[in-house]
Design a protein around this motif. Structure first.
Motif, PDB file in Angstrom:
ATOM      1  N   ILE A 242       0.855  -1.191   0.000  1.00 54.29           N
ATOM      2  CA  ILE A 242       0.000   0.000   0.000  1.00 54.29           C
ATOM      3  C   ILE A 242       0.888   1.237   0.000  1.00 54.29           C
ATOM      4  CG2 ILE A 242      -1.998  -1.053   1.102  1.00 54.29           C
ATOM      5  CD1 ILE A 242      -1.089   0.083   3.753  1.00 54.29           C
ATOM      6  N   SER A 243       0.352   2.328  -0.537  1.00 58.57           N
ATOM      7  CA  SER A 243       1.168   3.525  -0.726  1.00 58.57           C
ATOM      8  C   SER A 243       1.584   4.172   0.588  1.00 58.57           C
ATOM      9  CB  SER A 243       0.406   4.537  -1.585  1.00 58.57           C
ATOM     10  OG  SER A 243      -0.830   4.883  -0.964  1.00 58.57           O
ATOM     11  N   ASP A 244       0.715   4.121   1.595  1.00 59.51           N
ATOM     12  CA  ASP A 244       1.014   4.780   2.870  1.00 59.51           C
ATOM     13  C   ASP A 244       0.089   4.195   3.935  1.00 59.51           C
ATOM     14  OD1 ASP A 244       1.266   6.478   5.093  1.00 59.51           O
ATOM     15  OD2 ASP A 244       1.582   8.258   3.862  1.00 59.51           O
ATOM     16  N   PRO A 245       0.625   3.663   5.034  1.00 57.33           N
ATOM     17  CA  PRO A 245      -0.227   3.061   6.074  1.00 57.33           C
ATOM     18  C   PRO A 245      -1.075   4.085   6.817  1.00 57.33           C
ATOM     19  CG  PRO A 245       2.054   3.128   6.802  1.00 57.33           C
ATOM     20  CD  PRO A 245       2.062   3.513   5.351  1.00 57.33           C
ATOM     21  N   ASN A 246      -0.826   5.365   6.591  1.00 52.28           N
ATOM     22  CA  ASN A 246      -1.597   6.412   7.270  1.00 52.28           C
ATOM     23  C   ASN A 246      -2.785   6.899   6.450  1.00 52.28           C
ATOM     24  OD1 ASN A 246       0.089   6.620   9.625  1.00 52.28           O
ATOM     25  ND2 ASN A 246       1.605   7.654   8.342  1.00 52.28           N
ATOM     26  N   LEU A 247      -3.094   6.215   5.362  1.00 52.66           N
ATOM     27  CA  LEU A 247      -4.170   6.682   4.486  1.00 52.66           C
ATOM     28  C   LEU A 247      -5.434   5.828   4.600  1.00 52.66           C
ATOM     29  CD1 LEU A 247      -2.166   7.646   1.275  1.00 52.66           C
ATOM     30  CD2 LEU A 247      -2.918   9.101   3.163  1.00 52.66           C
ATOM     31  N   ILE A 312     -13.637   0.665   7.778  1.00 50.99           N
ATOM     32  CA  ILE A 312     -12.361   1.310   7.510  1.00 50.99           C
ATOM     33  C   ILE A 312     -11.880   0.890   6.122  1.00 50.99           C
ATOM     34  CG2 ILE A 312      -9.934   1.429   8.214  1.00 50.99           C
ATOM     35  CD1 ILE A 312     -10.956   0.818  11.081  1.00 50.99           C
ATOM     36  N   VAL A 313     -11.454   1.844   5.323  1.00 56.06           N
ATOM     37  CA  VAL A 313     -10.957   1.555   3.981  1.00 56.06           C
ATOM     38  C   VAL A 313      -9.642   2.290   3.762  1.00 56.06           C
ATOM     39  CG1 VAL A 313     -13.233   1.118   2.985  1.00 56.06           C
ATOM     40  CG2 VAL A 313     -12.334   3.451   3.018  1.00 56.06           C
ATOM     41  N   HIS A 314      -8.912   1.868   2.744  1.00 57.59           N
ATOM     42  CA  HIS A 314      -7.661   2.524   2.374  1.00 57.59           C
ATOM     43  C   HIS A 314      -7.841   3.184   1.011  1.00 57.59           C
ATOM     44  CE1 HIS A 314      -3.429   3.097   1.229  1.00 57.59           C
ATOM     45  NE2 HIS A 314      -3.181   3.070   2.533  1.00 57.59           N
ATOM     46  N   VAL A 315      -7.202   4.331   0.815  1.00 55.40           N
ATOM     47  CA  VAL A 315      -7.386   5.080  -0.433  1.00 55.40           C
ATOM     48  C   VAL A 315      -7.015   4.238  -1.652  1.00 55.40           C
ATOM     49  CG1 VAL A 315      -7.081   7.324   0.671  1.00 55.40           C
ATOM     50  CG2 VAL A 315      -5.089   6.133  -0.243  1.00 55.40           C
ATOM     51  N   ASP A 316      -5.988   3.402  -1.536  1.00 57.46           N
ATOM     52  CA  ASP A 316      -5.570   2.587  -2.680  1.00 57.46           C
ATOM     53  C   ASP A 316      -6.687   1.644  -3.120  1.00 57.46           C
ATOM     54  OD1 ASP A 316      -3.175   3.842  -2.340  1.00 57.46           O
ATOM     55  OD2 ASP A 316      -2.055   2.069  -1.688  1.00 57.46           O
ATOM     56  N   ASP A 317      -7.336   0.999  -2.144  1.00 57.77           N
ATOM     57  CA  ASP A 317      -8.403   0.050  -2.466  1.00 57.77           C
ATOM     58  C   ASP A 317      -9.597   0.767  -3.081  1.00 57.77           C
ATOM     59  OD1 ASP A 317      -6.837  -1.981  -1.334  1.00 57.77           O
ATOM     60  OD2 ASP A 317      -7.651  -1.585   0.669  1.00 57.77           O
ATOM     61  N   VAL A 318      -9.959   1.912  -2.513  1.00 60.92           N
ATOM     62  CA  VAL A 318     -11.099   2.680  -3.036  1.00 60.92           C
ATOM     63  C   VAL A 318     -10.834   3.111  -4.475  1.00 60.92           C
ATOM     64  CG1 VAL A 318     -12.501   4.748  -2.733  1.00 60.92           C
ATOM     65  CG2 VAL A 318     -11.763   3.451  -0.723  1.00 60.92           C
ATOM     66  N   GLU A 319      -9.643   3.591  -4.738  1.00 64.25           N
ATOM     67  CA  GLU A 319      -9.313   4.052  -6.087  1.00 64.25           C
ATOM     68  C   GLU A 319      -9.240   2.893  -7.079  1.00 64.25           C
ATOM     69  OE1 GLU A 319      -5.799   6.382  -5.526  1.00 64.25           O
ATOM     70  OE2 GLU A 319      -6.902   8.092  -4.698  1.00 64.25           O
ATOM     71  N   ASN A 320      -8.727   1.744  -6.621  1.00 60.64           N
ATOM     72  CA  ASN A 320      -8.712   0.562  -7.490  1.00 60.64           C
ATOM     73  C   ASN A 320     -10.123   0.117  -7.843  1.00 60.64           C
ATOM     74  OD1 ASN A 320      -5.930   0.324  -7.665  1.00 60.64           O
ATOM     75  ND2 ASN A 320      -5.776  -1.010  -5.871  1.00 60.64           N
ATOM     76  N   GLY A 321     -11.028   0.156  -6.856  1.00 63.22           N
ATOM     77  CA  GLY A 321     -12.404  -0.230  -7.111  1.00 63.22           C
ATOM     78  C   GLY A 321     -13.081   0.689  -8.108  1.00 63.22           C
TER      79      GLY A 321
END
Length: 330
Positions: A242-247, A312-321
């Motif tokens: 993931i790009s950043d664990p704080n996202l 809870i979601v991560h920006v990378d997953d949301v953008e991939n979806g």
């Protein structure tokens, strides 16, 4: 220091001399810009309760904020309500203690326990306008019973929330559907990815994901914090790739804190007029905040009612979806 004193001390430690918003709980999000400091607010609430609590918009808003806070597992507004009720009990509790030769602290502890009991029993089916009067009436009756019996008839376990206070430092779219049951996925990392991608897919559409992208950019640049830190703490997951664990963030961060009654009624599948009738009858399924002549609905309360988990979601997953839903490649 008895329980009445602890309530007063506890609430004053929370608000100190700062302003208080009884409309939506957050001064920055409130449409009404003038807010009293807590001591003035408390004086107005006490006076309004003595005069006519059942017709007081101030008390109606206080009760609503208490219900909303309960849903967040926050005792602040429940304590405010108690702090604005118990002053009228001080002389009465002293008189009952003297007349019946019963310990005054026991009388007061009994009254607070009953206040909390009535509060819990009036969460549904009782209009906010009538909650305060019912609490007062029942507490007074309990105080006299306690005096006559010479001992309390009520458990006071619930008042531990007061004695053990830890003072804190001072176009709408919502859906529940999915073709995948995330709860059936045993691997926690995979389930997390699916949740995020599903959120992105739901928001993918003409103009819809633009607001999500702006929110993500604010997270990446540090312009927005929201509940990100708490989300990471709650997630407790260590992921590679993931790009950043704080996202990480809660999906409720994508929505406004409050929306209008019309929009909320639309999500619930009822008409706005039906929503108004339910509110007047004290039968609306969750609390709503009154701001002037209109109502505002807590999005988190609406999500809870609609059984939409605030995951809870991560920006990378949301953008991939969103990318997949839009026909793009990873």
């Amino acid at each position: 220091m008895d329980v009445f004193d602890r309530i007063e001390w506890g609430v004053r430690e929370i608000f100190k001399e700062g302003p208080i918003c009884v409309h939506v709980g957050n001064i920055e999000e409130c449409d009404i810009k003038r807010h009293p400091i807590y001591p003035k607010f408390r004086s107005e609430a006490i006076a309004a309760g003595i005069r006519s609590a059942s017709t007081s918009r101030l008390w109606e808003s206080m009760i609503t904020m208490g219900r909303l806070s309960d849903m967040e597992k926050d005792d602040t507004w429940r304590l405010v309500i108690l702090d604005c009720i118990v002053p009228c009990f001080r002389p009465l509790s002293s008189r009952i203690s003297r007349d019946f030769q019963v310990d005054r602290d026991e009388i007061r502890s009994t009254m607070v326990a009953v206040l909390l009991e009535v509060w819990g029993n009036t969460g549904m089916g009782v209009s906010p306008r009538h909650v305060r009067d019912r609490m007062v009436k029942t507490a007074i009756e309990a105080a006299f019973r306690c005096g006559k019996s010479g001992s309390s008839e009520y458990s006071v376990d619930e008042i531990e929330i007061i004695s053990q206070l830890e003072m804190p430092a001072p176009d709408f779219m919502m859906k529940k559907s999915s073709i995948i049951d995330v709860n059936s996925i045993r691997d926690a990392i995979t389930a997390e990815q699916v949740r995020g991608e599903r959120v992105g897919a739901l928001f993918q559409g003409p103009g819809r994901f633009d607001a999500v992208r702006v929110f993500h950019d604010d997270l990446r640049t540090g312009r927005r914090s929201g509940s990100v830190g708490q989300a990471v703490k709650t997630s407790g997951m260590l992921r590679s790739g993931i790009s950043d664990p704080n996202l990480y963030y809660y999906i409720s961060d994508l929505y406004p804190s409050y929306i209008g009654l019309r929009e909320a009624a639309n999500v619930m599948g009822i008409t706005e007029s039906a929503a108004h009738r339910l509110i007047r009858a004290g039968q609306f399924p969750f609390p709503v905040a009154r701001v002037g002549r209109s109502y505002r609905v807590s999005v988190k309360a609406l999500m809870h009612f609609m059984e939409i988990q605030d995951v809870i979601v991560h920006v990378d997953d949301v953008e991939n979806g969103a990318l997949h839903a839009g026909g793009g490649a990873r």
